[in-house]
Design a protein around this motif. Structure first.
Motif, mmCIF file in Angstrom:
data_model
loop_
_atom_site.group_PDB
_atom_site.id
_atom_site.type_symbol
_atom_site.label_atom_id
_atom_site.label_comp_id
_atom_site.label_asym_id
_atom_site.label_seq_id
_atom_site.Cartn_x
_atom_site.Cartn_y
_atom_site.Cartn_z
ATOM 1 N N PRO A 154 -23.021 1.275 -64.803
ATOM 2 C CA PRO A 154 -22.059 2.355 -65.053
ATOM 3 C C PRO A 154 -22.024 2.719 -66.531
ATOM 4 C CG PRO A 154 -20.908 0.282 -64.743
ATOM 5 C CD PRO A 154 -22.344 0.016 -64.420
ATOM 6 N N GLU A 155 -21.665 3.955 -66.793
ATOM 7 C CA GLU A 155 -21.452 4.383 -68.176
ATOM 8 C C GLU A 155 -20.138 3.809 -68.693
ATOM 9 O OE1 GLU A 155 -23.657 8.767 -68.060
ATOM 10 O OE2 GLU A 155 -21.473 8.627 -68.128
ATOM 11 N N ARG A 156 -20.162 3.298 -69.901
ATOM 12 C CA ARG A 156 -18.953 2.815 -70.561
ATOM 13 C C ARG A 156 -18.790 3.560 -71.873
ATOM 14 N NH1 ARG A 156 -16.641 -1.880 -68.691
ATOM 15 N NH2 ARG A 156 -14.923 -1.037 -69.931
ATOM 16 N N GLY A 157 -17.546 3.820 -72.235
ATOM 17 C CA GLY A 157 -17.299 4.583 -73.447
ATOM 18 C C GLY A 157 -16.084 4.103 -74.200
ATOM 19 N N ARG A 158 -16.077 4.406 -75.491
ATOM 20 C CA ARG A 158 -14.911 4.211 -76.359
ATOM 21 C C ARG A 158 -14.700 5.518 -77.110
ATOM 22 N NH1 ARG A 158 -16.430 -0.936 -79.846
ATOM 23 N NH2 ARG A 158 -18.302 0.337 -79.983
ATOM 24 N N LEU B 30 -20.753 6.349 -76.176
ATOM 25 C CA LEU B 30 -21.098 5.916 -74.828
ATOM 26 C C LEU B 30 -22.246 4.913 -74.881
ATOM 27 C CD1 LEU B 30 -21.152 9.486 -73.274
ATOM 28 C CD2 LEU B 30 -19.374 7.792 -72.897
ATOM 29 N N ARG B 31 -22.179 3.928 -74.036
ATOM 30 C CA ARG B 31 -23.304 3.020 -73.857
ATOM 31 C C ARG B 31 -23.702 3.022 -72.384
ATOM 32 N NH1 ARG B 31 -18.945 -0.660 -74.172
ATOM 33 N NH2 ARG B 31 -18.920 -2.250 -72.517
ATOM 34 N N VAL C 268 -39.910 10.270 -61.275
ATOM 35 C CA VAL C 268 -38.719 10.636 -62.045
ATOM 36 C C VAL C 268 -37.573 9.759 -61.554
ATOM 37 C CG1 VAL C 268 -37.100 12.469 -62.664
ATOM 38 C CG2 VAL C 268 -39.524 13.002 -62.325
ATOM 39 N N GLN C 269 -36.735 9.308 -62.474
ATOM 40 C CA GLN C 269 -35.664 8.376 -62.107
ATOM 41 C C GLN C 269 -34.478 8.565 -63.054
ATOM 42 O OE1 GLN C 269 -36.043 4.143 -63.167
ATOM 43 N NE2 GLN C 269 -35.979 3.667 -60.965
ATOM 44 N N ARG C 270 -33.290 8.297 -62.540
ATOM 45 C CA ARG C 270 -32.093 8.256 -63.384
ATOM 46 C C ARG C 270 -31.982 6.857 -63.975
ATOM 47 N NH1 ARG C 270 -29.705 12.750 -64.945
ATOM 48 N NH2 ARG C 270 -27.560 12.163 -64.448
ATOM 49 N N VAL C 271 -31.856 6.779 -65.306
ATOM 50 C CA VAL C 271 -31.853 5.491 -65.991
ATOM 51 C C VAL C 271 -30.722 5.447 -67.011
ATOM 52 C CG1 VAL C 271 -34.347 5.182 -65.709
ATOM 53 C CG2 VAL C 271 -33.464 6.285 -67.781
ATOM 54 N N ASN C 272 -30.380 4.239 -67.432
ATOM 55 C CA ASN C 272 -29.439 4.051 -68.535
ATOM 56 C C ASN C 272 -30.193 4.212 -69.843
ATOM 57 O OD1 ASN C 272 -28.312 1.768 -66.318
ATOM 58 N ND2 ASN C 272 -26.790 3.121 -67.208
ATOM 59 N N THR C 273 -29.800 5.207 -70.623
ATOM 60 C CA THR C 273 -30.522 5.520 -71.859
ATOM 61 C C THR C 273 -29.845 4.916 -73.079
ATOM 62 O OG1 THR C 273 -29.341 7.627 -72.037
ATOM 63 C CG2 THR C 273 -31.454 7.647 -70.900
ATOM 64 N N ALA C 274 -29.245 3.744 -72.885
ATOM 65 C CA ALA C 274 -28.657 2.966 -73.988
ATOM 66 C C ALA C 274 -27.428 3.639 -74.557
ATOM 67 C CB ALA C 274 -29.692 2.662 -75.049
ATOM 68 N N ARG C 275 -27.518 4.336 -75.702
ATOM 69 C CA ARG C 275 -26.295 4.777 -76.375
ATOM 70 C C ARG C 275 -26.360 6.266 -76.701
ATOM 71 N NH1 ARG C 275 -25.514 2.993 -81.236
ATOM 72 N NH2 ARG C 275 -27.651 2.315 -81.619
ATOM 73 N N ALA C 276 -25.181 6.888 -76.669
ATOM 74 C CA ALA C 276 -25.063 8.307 -76.995
ATOM 75 C C ALA C 276 -23.699 8.535 -77.643
ATOM 76 C CB ALA C 276 -25.225 9.168 -75.754
ATOM 77 N N ARG C 277 -23.574 9.691 -78.312
ATOM 78 C CA ARG C 277 -22.302 10.029 -78.969
ATOM 79 C C ARG C 277 -22.025 11.517 -78.785
ATOM 80 N NH1 ARG C 277 -22.432 8.240 -84.751
ATOM 81 N NH2 ARG C 277 -21.827 6.259 -83.786
ATOM 82 N N ILE C 278 -20.791 11.819 -78.405
ATOM 83 C CA ILE C 278 -20.319 13.203 -78.307
ATOM 84 C C ILE C 278 -19.095 13.327 -79.203
ATOM 85 C CG2 ILE C 278 -19.480 15.006 -76.774
ATOM 86 C CD1 ILE C 278 -20.852 13.570 -74.476
ATOM 87 N N GLN C 279 -19.118 14.296 -80.103
ATOM 88 C CA GLN C 279 -17.995 14.484 -81.027
ATOM 89 C C GLN C 279 -17.770 15.974 -81.244
ATOM 90 O OE1 GLN C 279 -18.909 12.979 -84.990
ATOM 91 N NE2 GLN C 279 -21.091 13.207 -84.588
ATOM 92 N N GLY C 280 -16.558 16.302 -81.689
ATOM 93 C CA GLY C 280 -16.279 17.709 -81.902
ATOM 94 C C GLY C 280 -14.876 17.966 -82.412
ATOM 95 N N VAL C 281 -14.609 19.241 -82.657
ATOM 96 C CA VAL C 281 -13.311 19.720 -83.133
ATOM 97 C C VAL C 281 -12.821 20.777 -82.164
ATOM 98 C CG1 VAL C 281 -12.077 20.892 -84.998
ATOM 99 C CG2 VAL C 281 -13.883 19.239 -85.544
ATOM 100 N N GLU C 282 -11.544 20.702 -81.802
ATOM 101 C CA GLU C 282 -10.949 21.665 -80.882
ATOM 102 C C GLU C 282 -9.684 22.236 -81.497
ATOM 103 O OE1 GLU C 282 -10.420 18.983 -77.613
ATOM 104 O OE2 GLU C 282 -12.178 19.759 -76.560
ATOM 105 N N THR C 283 -9.480 23.531 -81.324
ATOM 106 C CA THR C 283 -8.276 24.196 -81.831
ATOM 107 C C THR C 283 -7.719 25.127 -80.751
ATOM 108 O OG1 THR C 283 -9.491 26.081 -82.784
ATOM 109 C CG2 THR C 283 -9.170 24.141 -84.183
#
Length: 584
Positions: A328-332, A356-357, A393-408
């Motif tokens: 499963p995907e885990r995130g902080r 995300l990891r 083709v396969q769905r795999v765990n791609t280790a680590r990712a980051r999503i960041q942003g600014v919202e107004t």
């Protein structure tokens, strides 16, 4: 056809029973641009149907120490077929094979510059039905002044059933039915959730949450799973895949062999704990800064874990294989921001970052070539290259990712003699980064990104690899008029999305998705809407008539990461009827 029903019953001043129903039916849904010559597939849905029913009881202020208690149940069924007419490009039309002594096969493909010619290969009809039941019971306690504790339990069960048939229009002209591209699968979740809210001072509000979930998945031995050709391809080429899997998880693919052979099912189970914490500060002049931190969890979906299906043609298979070891995907994540609320306007701004990891993405191995078997519809690529190609083709765990942003967000109201004029808007800037790009991604970044001679502008580097499906800029702005008696309203809205330059290289290089819409959907666009309505009110009823013109200028545009264009100018009419106090 869509309908919604919402019925409230109030047996007492502090209690309510609510029944809600949603029925949605569509027929003959086509997908523009998913058809030759833009795509070798012609994809369509003969129908889609969603039926959802819910019943909820809620009591408020029943006791001084019990501000709220609620219990709910809901059930739904969602069914739709994914019908696909697959064609192949005729060798010698837009491409051909030329001698190449440097190629291991002795030939290399080459574009001719001519238009493609297509021949129909097969028609596949894949119907999926998901039946869901859920129960939720919760209560809010007030142990002492300024403190609330909400606790409850929830149960969810998804039961998925798959039906598949395929008719071949080329030799050996086979027809298969009563098959399945996914095994029959049950997803069950038991969850215990808690939310703690405390105000030690009038100017400070603290909150924290704790959730414990147990996810159980049962992939059953299923009659008709897997599809015949898919099973044959898997067995004949699996040893070559194991010899050079690349980013493919060989363990995860091998874990489905017992299920494929109808020996036994798969029943993984996992218990996970997530939590949140936050604080809101109330300052003078309506200024409220806040901070939130939390952890997240996403269980892999059925198709991500178990799908086994060939999306190619009889000469070259694109075989999507299961990954039973998918984690499963885990995130902080955290976000920090401020809200300012005044009598005639309010505005907010915040920054967030989600790390995300075990992020779930797609991976492909190097192409594999096996002997053909025309009796089974496994044909050679050409007379000059008498082997059949297989791309895993396969769905795999791609280790680590980051999503960041600014919202107004903002909203401003101005009163005039005949009513109220309001201006509103929201803007979001997002950036997604693949923190652990694989070798293929790095190779594509170095060759095709940050150049001025590519058909689309692309940016990214080995230290800042783009993540899939991230819109960099989205802003919605509009103005609304409401009459003084709230009978009339009119609204204009403008939505703008910025050009995507940070596209995932794998999304632009996988053969099944390199089509016109893939690249056109990276462009920026602006779309306008105009809406209005009138409301009739009585002592025991309210009727609202609305009309709206979507895509006002009839612009041809593609939503980001969609291979089909959005609808052109459309007019939408709606009617809402509310009946109140019927049993008073």
């Amino acid at each position: 056809f869509n309908d919604q029903a919402d019925v409230w019953f109030f047996p007492g001043l502090n209690q309510s029973i609510r029944y809600r129903q949603l029925n949605s039916q569509h027929k003959d849904l086509g997908f523009a641009f998913i058809a030759p010559p833009f795509d070798p597939r012609r994809q369509f849905n003969s129908f889609r149907r969603l039926d959802k029913y819910g019943l909820r009881y809620e009591g408020r202020e029943l006791r001084g120490w019990l501000p709220r208690v609620a219990a709910s149940f809901y059930g739904q069924k969602y069914s739709f077929p994914d019908d696909t007419l697959t064609s192949q490009i005729v060798l010698g039309s837009s491409w051909t094979l030329v001698p190449d002594p440097n190629s291991p096969q002795g030939f290399s493909p080459q574009l001719t510059g001519n238009a493609s010619s297509f021949t129909r290969v097969n028609l596949s009809e894949n119907k999926n039905s998901i039946t869901t039941h859920g129960v939720d019971v919760q209560a809010t306690f007030a142990p002492f002044v300024g403190t609330l504790l909400t606790t409850g339990v929830g149960y969810l069960r998804d039961a998925s059933a798959d039906e598949f048939s395929r008719t071949d229009f080329v030799a050996p002209f086979t027809t298969i039915s009563s098959r399945a591209s996914n095994p029959d699968t049950d997803y069950t979740n038991w969850g215990w959730f808690n939310l703690f809210e405390h105000e030690p001072f009038r100017w400070l509000r603290l909150n924290g949450g704790l959730r414990v979930d147990n996810w159980s998945t049962q992939a059953k031995v299923t009659s008709g799973f897997p599809l015949g050709v898919e099973s044959t391809l898997l067995h004949r080429s699996f040893s070559q895949l194991l010899a050079a899997p690349g980013p493919i998880s060989a363990t995860g693919a091998a874990g489905v062999l017992d299920l494929v052979s109808s020996v036994k099912g798969i029943s993984p189970s996992r218990t996970v704990v997530t939590g949140t914490a936050g604080a809101v500060v109330r300052l003078p002049q309506g200024i409220n800064p806040y901070f939130r931190w939390g952890t997240s969890y996403r269980e892999p979906g059925i198709t991500e874990r178990y799908l086994l299906r060939d999306f190619g043609d009889p000469t070259f298979s694109v075989l999507v294989i299961p990954n039973t070891s998918l984690r499963p995907e885990r995130g902080r994540e955290f976000d920090i921001g401020v809200k300012v609320q005044r009598a005639k306007w309010n505005v907010s701004a915040n920054y967030f970052r989600n790390d995300l990891r075990d992020f779930i993405g797609s991976a492909a191995a190097e192409p594999i070539f096996i002997p053909p078997d025309t009796a089974l519809g496994i044909n050679p690529i050409s007379p000059f290259f008498p082997l059949h190609g297989v791309l895993f083709v396969q769905r795999v765990n791609t280790a680590r990712a980051r999503i960041q942003g600014v919202e107004t967000q903002y909203e401003v109201s101005l009163g005039i003699d005949s009513g109220v004029i309001s201006a509103f808007g929201s803007t979001g800037w997002l950036k997604g980064t693949n923190l652990t790009p694989d070798e293929i991604t790095l190779r594509l970044l170095s060759r095709f990104y940050n150049r001025s001679d590519t058909p689309v502008e692309l940016s990214g580097s080995a230290d800042d690899a783009p993540l899939s499906n991230i819109t960099p800029l989205r802003t919605i702005n509009g103005v609304r008029f409401d009459s003084l008696d709230r009978r009339w309203f009119a609204e204009y809205e403008l939505r703008y999305q910025g050009q995507v330059k940070r596209a995932d290289p794998l999304d632009l290089s996988v053969a099944i998705s390199t089509e016109y819409g893939t690249f056109r959907s990276l462009r920026s666009f602006a779309v306008q809407s105009l809406r209005g309505g009138y409301t009739l009110r009585g002592e025991k009823h309210k009727i609202m008539f609305t009309a709206g013109v979507e895509n006002l200028t009839n612009r041809l545009y593609f939503e980001h990461f969609q291979t089909s264009p959005a609808p052109g100018r459309g007019v939408v009419f709606g009617t809402t009827l509310e009946l109140m106090n019927l049993l008073n």
